[in-house]
Each structure stands twice: as structure tokens, then as C-alpha cells.
Design an enzyme around this catalytic site. Structure first.
Site, PDB file in Angstrom:
ATOM      1  N   LYS A 150      -8.001  -1.038  -7.834  1.00 19.32           N
ATOM      2  CA  LYS A 150      -8.531  -0.717  -6.501  1.00 19.32           C
ATOM      3  C   LYS A 150      -8.774  -1.979  -5.717  1.00 19.32           C
ATOM      4  O   LYS A 150      -9.197  -2.964  -6.198  1.00 19.32           O
ATOM      5  CB  LYS A 150      -9.831   0.064  -6.618  1.00 19.32           C
ATOM      6  CG  LYS A 150      -9.606   1.498  -6.935  1.00 19.32           C
ATOM      7  CD  LYS A 150     -10.904   2.246  -6.755  1.00 19.32           C
ATOM      8  CE  LYS A 150     -10.706   3.704  -7.080  1.00 19.32           C
ATOM      9  NZ  LYS A 150     -11.911   4.464  -6.906  1.00 19.32           N
ATOM     10  N   HIS A 199       0.848  -1.189   0.000  1.00 15.10           N
ATOM     11  CA  HIS A 199       0.000   0.000   0.000  1.00 15.10           C
ATOM     12  C   HIS A 199       0.882   1.238   0.000  1.00 15.10           C
ATOM     13  O   HIS A 199       1.680   1.440   0.902  1.00 15.10           O
ATOM     14  CB  HIS A 199      -0.921   0.042   1.221  1.00 15.10           C
ATOM     15  CG  HIS A 199      -1.765   1.271   1.269  1.00 15.10           C
ATOM     16  ND1 HIS A 199      -2.821   1.458   0.411  1.00 15.10           N
ATOM     17  CD2 HIS A 199      -1.678   2.387   2.011  1.00 15.10           C
ATOM     18  CE1 HIS A 199      -3.357   2.632   0.650  1.00 15.10           C
ATOM     19  NE2 HIS A 199      -2.685   3.218   1.614  1.00 15.10           N
ATOM     20  N   GLY A 200       0.735   2.039  -1.024  1.00 13.88           N
ATOM     21  CA  GLY A 200       1.415   3.329  -1.080  1.00 13.88           C
ATOM     22  C   GLY A 200       0.381   4.410  -0.837  1.00 13.88           C
ATOM     23  O   GLY A 200      -0.774   4.268  -1.233  1.00 13.88           O
ATOM     24  N   SER A 201       0.763   5.464  -0.178  1.00 16.80           N
ATOM     25  CA  SER A 201      -0.209   6.497   0.146  1.00 16.80           C
ATOM     26  C   SER A 201       0.479   7.841   0.320  1.00 16.80           C
ATOM     27  O   SER A 201       1.684   7.910   0.549  1.00 16.80           O
ATOM     28  CB  SER A 201      -0.935   6.114   1.434  1.00 16.80           C
ATOM     29  OG  SER A 201      -2.051   6.933   1.626  1.00 16.80           O
ATOM     30  N   ARG A 218      -8.819   1.664   4.813  1.00 16.81           N
ATOM     31  CA  ARG A 218     -10.198   1.553   4.340  1.00 16.81           C
ATOM     32  C   ARG A 218     -10.212   1.410   2.824  1.00 16.81           C
ATOM     33  O   ARG A 218      -9.310   1.876   2.141  1.00 16.81           O
ATOM     34  CB  ARG A 218     -10.984   2.785   4.775  1.00 16.81           C
ATOM     35  CG  ARG A 218     -11.095   2.899   6.289  1.00 16.81           C
ATOM     36  CD  ARG A 218     -11.796   4.172   6.692  1.00 16.81           C
ATOM     37  NE  ARG A 218     -11.155   5.355   6.141  1.00 16.81           N
ATOM     38  CZ  ARG A 218     -10.394   6.187   6.832  1.00 16.81           C
ATOM     39  NH1 ARG A 218     -10.175   5.976   8.099  1.00 16.81           N
ATOM     40  NH2 ARG A 218      -9.853   7.237   6.257  1.00 16.81           N
ATOM     41  N   GLY A 273      -4.533   8.797   9.575  1.00 10.66           N
ATOM     42  CA  GLY A 273      -5.825   8.119   9.502  1.00 10.66           C
ATOM     43  C   GLY A 273      -5.683   6.617   9.344  1.00 10.66           C
ATOM     44  O   GLY A 273      -6.408   5.847   9.975  1.00 10.66           O
TER      45      GLY A 273
END
Length: 135
Positions: free
Chosen positions: A135, A104-106, A120, A113
Site C-alpha cells: 500500500k 497505479h492500477g485500479s 487518495r 473519482g
């Protein structure tokens, strides 16, 4: 689409701000410690010589697509995250053999969060930029 992305960013910032704002604080504590406690998450650095780290480093190497040949990946640190209450949710499934490592990259604005509330599923209207695997 740009407005949806802007609203998504504002929501992430609001979550981070709410965590930082909090309630009455102990003035004797370091502000970093206070904010870390608000995440209700234990964060540990994983030693790169462990079997766990070796598996992650191998996954990084194996999933670096040939089409991404303009850069190389360097793993600077590996962290183990334990969110409050998550182990109890996971315990009934811990002996199941079918496990997967997920990437997961963000954006940096998302991490407060994610750490405090969990990862989420993105809503359908969220921007698709950066979804290498969908997705």
C-alpha cells in the site's frame, strides 16, 4: 473484508454517479463533452515516439517481474493527465531532481473519482488484493 470491499465499490460508484448527475446542463452540448468537463481534467494521448513515452515503455519492460511469465504486457495507449489546480501545487517542487514514476492500477469504477478528486491513499481497512508493491 468482503463488506468493506463492497462499501469501497459503492463509494466509487457514488462519486462517478454524482459527477454524471451534476446540475443543469446545456442541451446543445454533447453529453460526453459535458461529463468530460465535470472531471476538471485535461487528458491527452502521448505520442509513443516521444522521449516521455520511451521512458514509460522502458519502465514497463523493466518492472515486468520474471514471476509474471504467463503473460506479456502491451502498452496500448499512454495518457497525460493534467488536473485543474495541480500545477500550482507542483510548481514549488518542479526543479527538485528526485522524481519517480509511480504505477497505479485500479478498477474502472475508480477512475471518475481519481480523475476528479485525485489519487487518495487507501484506508487501512481497504482490501489488499492487487497490491503488487504494497500500500
Amino acid at each position: 473484508q468482503a463488506k468493506v470491499e463492497m462499501l469501497d465499490n459503492l463509494l466509487d460508484i457514488e462519486v462517478a454517479y454524482s459527477l454524471l448527475k451534476g446540475g443543469a446542463e446545456d442541451n446543445k452540448k454533447d453529453p460526453i463533452d459535458i461529463n468530460y468537463e465535470k472531471l476538471k481534467t485535461k487528458i491527452e494521448v502521448v505520442d509513443k515516439t516521444t522521449k516521455e513515452a520511451e521512458i514509460i515503455l522502458q519502465y514497463v519492460k523493466n518492472t515486468h517481474a520474471a514471476t509474471h511469465n504467463t503473460y506479456t504486457l502491451v502498452v496500448e495507449e499512454i495518457f497525460k493527465i493534467v488536473r485543474e489546480g495541480e500545477y500550482q501545487k507542483y510548481r514549488p517542487f518542479q526543479d527538485l531532481p528526485n522524481r519517480q514514476l509511480l504505477w497505479h492500477g485500479s478498477r474502472a469504477t475508480n477512475y471518475a473519482g481519481i480523475l476528479s478528486q485525485g489519487l487518495r491513499i487507501a484506508p487501512p481497512e481497504a482490501p489488499v488484493t492487487g497490491y503488487m508493491f504494497g500500500k
